[in-house]
Write a protein that holds these residues in place. Structure first.
Motif, short mmCIF file in Angstrom:
data_model
loop_
_atom_site.label_atom_id
_atom_site.label_comp_id
_atom_site.label_asym_id
_atom_site.label_seq_id
_atom_site.Cartn_x
_atom_site.Cartn_y
_atom_site.Cartn_z
N HIS A 178 -43.87 -21.37 8.50
CA HIS A 178 -44.14 -22.60 7.75
C HIS A 178 -43.47 -23.75 8.46
O HIS A 178 -42.43 -23.58 9.14
CB HIS A 178 -43.68 -22.48 6.30
N MET B 28 -55.12 -29.11 1.92
CA MET B 28 -54.02 -29.11 0.97
C MET B 28 -54.30 -30.04 -0.22
O MET B 28 -54.61 -31.21 -0.04
CB MET B 28 -52.72 -29.57 1.65
N LYS C 108 -51.49 -20.37 0.07
CA LYS C 108 -50.37 -20.23 1.00
C LYS C 108 -49.60 -18.94 0.77
O LYS C 108 -49.09 -18.35 1.72
CB LYS C 108 -49.45 -21.44 0.89
N GLN D 27 -50.03 -19.62 9.55
CA GLN D 27 -49.29 -20.76 9.03
C GLN D 27 -49.35 -20.79 7.50
O GLN D 27 -50.42 -20.86 6.91
CB GLN D 27 -49.90 -22.05 9.57
N SER D 28 -48.18 -20.73 6.87
CA SER D 28 -48.10 -20.84 5.42
C SER D 28 -47.42 -22.17 5.07
O SER D 28 -47.52 -23.15 5.82
CB SER D 28 -47.33 -19.65 4.84
N SER D 29 -46.72 -22.20 3.96
CA SER D 29 -46.03 -23.41 3.50
C SER D 29 -44.92 -22.99 2.56
O SER D 29 -45.02 -21.96 1.87
CB SER D 29 -47.01 -24.34 2.78
N TYR E 75 -41.31 -29.76 5.98
CA TYR E 75 -41.99 -30.98 5.56
C TYR E 75 -42.24 -31.82 6.82
O TYR E 75 -41.34 -32.44 7.36
CB TYR E 75 -41.12 -31.75 4.57
#
Length: 312
Positions: A203, A99, A175, A144-146, A206
Motif C-alpha cells: 500500500h 477510489m 482493497k 496494490q492495496s490501501s 497517503y
C-alpha cells in the motif's frame, strides 16, 4: 533497487500516479516495461513525458498496451497479446484502481470498484500465471492495496453493492479483497509446489495522486474536490514516494511471499517502505478461500494450481 536489465515488467495503470512513477523507476534500472493502460493515447503521452524528462537515465524500454480492467474481454485480449509477444514476465504489478466513486458497473455487470480493483486483476493474474511460472528465476506478483482495507469486510451476500452502496465501504471491500487475494495466491503457489513465483501485497500510504480527485469530480462536488486538494497539500507525500512500497515489494531482497509492504513513517501514511501487518481479517483463510472461489465463478478464470497431497 537492483539492476533490471533483460527483465520484463507489466504495470497496470502505468500512465499516471503510482503506476507512472513505478514505470519510470523500472525503466531507469533497465527493465522493459509494458504499460497496461485503459487509454493507449494517455499511455503514449506518458511515455513521451518519461523520455523527455528522463532521457539520460532511462536504460530500459517502454511499450504501451491497451487494458481495460472493467472489461474481462479486454483483460483476456491483453493477456493473449502479451503471451504472443513476450516469452518472459518477471514482475506483474497489479496497480490500477478507482477510489470512492459514485456507483457504476463494469462491462460485465460488476460494481466498478470491486470489478476493477479486484476482479480485473484476479483475471489478469490468472491469464498471465503461465508466463510467470515459465520465466527463469524468481518472479513476483505485486498487488496494490490501501490502508483503507482495514475498515473493510467482504459482504458475500451483496458483493456488488446492489442493495446498498456506500462509496467508501465499497472501496474498502475492494482493497481488502486485494490483500486476501495476494495472500491466498501465495498460499496456493506454495501448496502447489511452485517455488519461484511469489505474491506480495503493498500500500502507498497517503500519496498525492489523481486517484483522490476522481470521486469528487465524478460526483460533481467542487467543495469535496478542493477539500481533497487541501488535504493532499498538507498531509500527503509525493506520488514518487508513494510508489516506493510497490517498488520495494517488486524488487527488494528478503521478500519470500505473503508480505504486506507499506511506508513506515507517521501512521504508516508516509516514509520508507517496510514489511508490516495488515488487518486481522485479511489473514482469515476461510474468507480468502471463499473469495477465491467466488472470483473464479464471476470471472470464469481458473488457476492451474493443483495442491500437493500431504501425508497423513
Amino acid at each position: 533497487m537492483p539492476e533490471m536489465d533483460d527483465r520484463t515488467v507489466v504495470v497496470t495503470g502505468a500512465n499516471s500516479g503510482l503506476g507512472y512513477e513505478a514505470t519510470r523507476a523500472f525503466a531507469q534500472k533497465g527493465a522493459h516495461v509494458v504499460m497496461a493502460c485503459r487509454s493507449e493515447e494517455r499511455g503514449e503521452d506518458a511515455t513521451h513525458k518519461i523520455r523527455r524528462a528522463d532521457s539520460r537515465r532511462i536504460r530500459g524500454s517502454l511499450e504501451v498496451a491497451e487494458l481495460d480492467l472493467a472489461d474481462l474481454d479486454s483483460v483476456r485480449s491483453f493477456a493473449d497479446e502479451f503471451r504472443d509477444a513476450h516469452d518472459d514476465l518477471h514482475v506483474l504489478c497489479n496497480n490500477a484502481g478507482v477510489m470512492a466513486i459514485p456507483r457504476s458497473e463494469t462491462a460485465d455487470g460488476f460494481e466498478m470498484q470491486f470489478g476493477v480493483n479486484h476482479l480485473g486483476h484476479f483475471a489478469l493474474t490468472g491469464h498471465l500465471l503461465d508466463r510467470l511460472r515459465e520465466t527463469s528465476g524468481e518472479t513476483r506478483v505485486v498487488t496494490q492495496s490501501s490502508g483503507v482495507h482495514e475498515r473493510g469486510d467482504i459482504d458475500f451476500s451483496d458483493l456488488q453493492s446492489e442493495r446498498e452502496y456506500d462509496k467508501w465501504d465499497a472501496y474498502a471491500q475492494s482493497k481488502l479483497a486485494n490483500v486476501l487475494f495476494a495472500y491466498e495466491l501465495d498460499r496456493r503457489l506454495n501448496e502447489s509446489g511452485v517455488e519461484d513465483v511469489v505474491s506480495v501485497a503493498c500500500h502507498p500510504g497517503y500519496a498525492d495522486t489523481n486517484l483522490q480527485r476522481r470521486g469528487p469530480e465524478m460526483a460533481g462536488s467542487t467543495v469535496r474536490l478542493w477539500a481533497m486538494k487541501a488535504a493532499n497539500a498538507l498531509l500527503a507525500q509525493s506520488q514518487e514516494q508513494g510508489a516506493l512500497p510497490m517498488l520495494f515489494a517488486a524488487t527488494a531482497g528478503g521478500i519470500d511471499g505473503g508480505e504486506y509492504v507499506g511506508p513506515g513513517g507517521f501512521m504508516n501514511m508516509r516514509g520508507k517502505p517496510e514489511v508490516q501487518r495488515s488487518s486481522t481479517i485479511s489473514y482469515d483463510r476461510d474468507r480468502a478461500e471463499r473469495l477465491w472461489e467466488v472470483s473464479e465463478e464471476l470471472t470464469g478464470v481458473t488457476y492451474d494450481l493443483e495442491r500437493e497431497a500431504t501425508a497423513e
